[in-house]
Scaffold this active site. Structure first.
Site, short mmCIF file in Angstrom:
data_model
loop_
_atom_site.label_atom_id
_atom_site.label_comp_id
_atom_site.label_asym_id
_atom_site.label_seq_id
_atom_site.Cartn_x
_atom_site.Cartn_y
_atom_site.Cartn_z
N TYR A 1 -1.56 5.33 0.62
CA TYR A 1 -0.87 4.09 0.23
C TYR A 1 -1.84 2.91 0.22
O TYR A 1 -1.89 2.12 -0.74
CB TYR A 1 0.27 3.83 1.22
CG TYR A 1 1.14 2.65 0.88
CD1 TYR A 1 2.19 2.79 -0.03
CD2 TYR A 1 0.92 1.40 1.45
CE1 TYR A 1 3.01 1.70 -0.35
CE2 TYR A 1 1.73 0.31 1.13
CZ TYR A 1 2.78 0.47 0.24
OH TYR A 1 3.58 -0.60 -0.09
N ASP B 1 9.99 7.47 -15.56
CA ASP B 1 9.03 7.71 -14.47
C ASP B 1 7.72 6.99 -14.83
O ASP B 1 7.07 7.33 -15.81
CB ASP B 1 8.82 9.22 -14.37
CG ASP B 1 7.75 9.61 -13.36
OD1 ASP B 1 7.01 8.72 -12.87
OD2 ASP B 1 7.65 10.82 -13.07
P1 NAI Z 1 12.15 0.94 -2.46
O1 NAI Z 1 11.94 2.34 -2.00
O2 NAI Z 1 13.49 0.32 -2.26
O3 NAI Z 1 11.79 0.77 -3.99
C1 NAI Z 1 10.84 1.54 -4.65
C2 NAI Z 1 11.29 1.69 -6.08
O4 NAI Z 1 10.31 2.40 -6.81
C3 NAI Z 1 12.59 2.48 -6.17
O5 NAI Z 1 13.47 1.81 -7.04
C4 NAI Z 1 12.16 3.79 -6.76
O6 NAI Z 1 13.13 4.42 -7.54
C5 NAI Z 1 10.99 3.35 -7.61
N1 NAI Z 1 10.12 4.46 -7.97
C6 NAI Z 1 9.56 5.40 -7.17
N2 NAI Z 1 8.90 6.31 -7.90
C7 NAI Z 1 9.04 5.92 -9.19
C8 NAI Z 1 8.60 6.45 -10.42
N3 NAI Z 1 7.86 7.57 -10.49
N4 NAI Z 1 8.93 5.80 -11.57
C9 NAI Z 1 9.68 4.67 -11.53
N5 NAI Z 1 10.13 4.14 -10.41
C10 NAI Z 1 9.82 4.76 -9.24
O7 NAI Z 1 11.03 0.08 -1.72
P2 NAI Z 1 10.52 -1.40 -1.99
O8 NAI Z 1 10.14 -1.93 -0.70
O9 NAI Z 1 11.47 -2.15 -2.81
O10 NAI Z 1 9.19 -1.12 -2.81
C11 NAI Z 1 8.92 -1.74 -4.06
C12 NAI Z 1 7.44 -2.04 -4.15
O11 NAI Z 1 7.11 -3.00 -3.16
C13 NAI Z 1 6.51 -0.87 -3.91
O12 NAI Z 1 5.42 -0.94 -4.82
C14 NAI Z 1 6.02 -1.10 -2.49
O13 NAI Z 1 4.77 -0.52 -2.29
C15 NAI Z 1 5.96 -2.60 -2.47
N6 NAI Z 1 5.94 -3.22 -1.16
C16 NAI Z 1 7.03 -3.16 -0.32
C17 NAI Z 1 6.98 -3.81 0.90
C18 NAI Z 1 8.10 -3.79 1.87
O14 NAI Z 1 7.90 -4.20 3.02
N7 NAI Z 1 9.31 -3.38 1.50
C19 NAI Z 1 5.81 -4.59 1.30
C20 NAI Z 1 4.72 -4.55 0.37
C21 NAI Z 1 4.81 -3.91 -0.83
C1 BGC Z 2 4.92 -1.07 3.17
C2 BGC Z 2 6.00 -1.28 4.22
C3 BGC Z 2 5.43 -2.04 5.40
C4 BGC Z 2 4.72 -3.30 4.94
C5 BGC Z 2 4.01 -4.00 6.09
C6 BGC Z 2 4.34 -2.39 2.81
O1 BGC Z 2 3.37 -2.25 1.82
O2 BGC Z 2 5.49 -0.44 2.03
O3 BGC Z 2 6.48 -0.02 4.67
O4 BGC Z 2 6.50 -2.40 6.28
O5 BGC Z 2 3.77 -3.00 3.95
O6 BGC Z 2 3.20 -3.12 6.83
#
Ligand code: NAI
Ligand code: BGC
Length: 266
Positions: A165, A65
């Site tokens: 966020y 974590d």
């Molecule tokens: P996701 O939900 O698939 O991945 C998030 C990951 O973070 C998961 O693997 C989860 O297990 C992990 N996580 C959550 N809490 C945790 C903890 N306490 N310790 C370790 N790992 C933990 O979503 P996504 O999109 O892949 O998100 C990854 C990163 O990208 C995040 O920081 C998110 O804010 C960022 N992001 C995502 C965007 C999108 O459009 N998908 C856009 C901009 C940023």
């Molecule tokens: C958020 C997504 C969102 C994207 C664009 C990311 O940082 O995690 O949920 O779609 O920004 O708004």
């Protein structure tokens, strides 16, 4: 031009899904040994490690974590134990707990700040301490270590209904830039990537059906991003091809941060 990260070790947090998963895959494809951190989803993390190994790469999945100091120390210790050094950190873990501000609980606020901001601090600090301990290898990488923070367009674009966020990602921006200012002279390279809307589990509802059509109005380039769009950029930022890039945020957003509302307004 082929990018090679052969001989380097990368740790990617939150790599059991979405962007972290894609970054780990891309780094492994470029030749890095990869530590795949997961929080609760062990199966996909193990499956990714097995798939990388089957292709002749080196990878392990490690629980932890990122918001827990002891767990972060244990994660880095396990990485060191497996691969002997660390060259690249992708501090990717993050989550959303959305609510209108009047209804947002302190728990929702704290959870997002703890994972998205404190988690990035703890992992960056652990990586930095390791970079300082080990011998630099300029023949393999000009930098003594590289940290890539996963930020978001919401370090720049305010986001109603998501104040926790947006505040966490605004914090990541100044964490990254202050850190870059502090450690640059040690040849430790610090940058962020700021994705726009990329199709992952975090935004499933916003990227499907009618919601996707609405979302596309915010993306001048006309498509929702794929996790590989981010993985590819991270490989470049981790490589010597970007050796003079330091303290910068690379937006990977199809133009979402270009204020597309002004295209036919104002
Ligand atoms: P996701 O939900 O698939 O991945 C998030 C990951 O973070 C998961 O693997 C989860 O297990 C992990 N996580 C959550 N809490 C945790 C903890 N306490 N310790 C370790 N790992 C933990 O979503 P996504 O999109 O892949 O998100 C990854 C990163 O990208 C995040 O920081 C998110 O804010 C960022 N992001 C995502 C965007 C999108 O459009 N998908 C856009 C901009 C940023
Ligand atoms: C958020 C997504 C969102 C994207 C664009 C990311 O940082 O995690 O949920 O779609 O920004 O708004």
């Amino acid at each position: 031009m082929q990018i090679s990260l052969e001989g380097q070790v990368a740790l990617v947090t939150g790599a059991s899904s979405g962007l972290g998963h894609a970054c780990a895959e891309a780094l492994a494809a470029a030749g890095a040994a990869v530590v795949i951190n997961y929080n609760s989803q062990r199966e996909p993390a193990d499956a990714l490690a097995t798939a990388i190994q089957a292709r002749g790469g080196r990878a392990i999945a490690v629980e932890g974590d990122v918001s827990d100091e002891k767990a972060v120390d244990a994660l880095f210790a396990e990485a060191l134990n497996a691969f002997g050094r660390l060259d690249i950190l992708v501090a990717n873990s993050g989550l959303q707990r959305d609510a209108p501000v009047g209804e947002m609980t302190l728990e929702e606020w704290n959870k997002v700040i703890q994972v998205n901001l404190t988690g990035q601090f703890l992992c960056a600090r652990a990586a930095l301490r390791q970079f300082r301990k080990q011998a630099a290898r300029p023949e393999i990488s000009r930098a003594a270590g590289k940290i890539i923070h996963m930020s978001s367009v919401h370090q720049l674009i305010p986001w109603a209904g998501h104040v926790n966020y947006a505040a966490s990602k605004g914090g990541v921006d100044l964490l990254m830039r202050s850190l870059a200012q502090e450690v640059g002279e040690e040849r430790i390279r610090i940058n962020s990537v700021a994705p726009g809307a990329i199709r992952t589990p975090i935004n499933e509802e916003a990227t499907e059906g009618d919601a996707e059509k609405k979302l596309l109005e915010l993306i001048p380039y006309g498509r929702v991003g794929d996790p590989e769009d981010v993985g590819n950029a991270v490989v470049w930022l981790a490589s010597d091809l970007s050796d003079y890039v330091h303290g910068t945020t690379l937006f990977i957003d199809g133009g979402m941060s270009l204020y597309p509302g002004f295209r036919d307004n104002g």
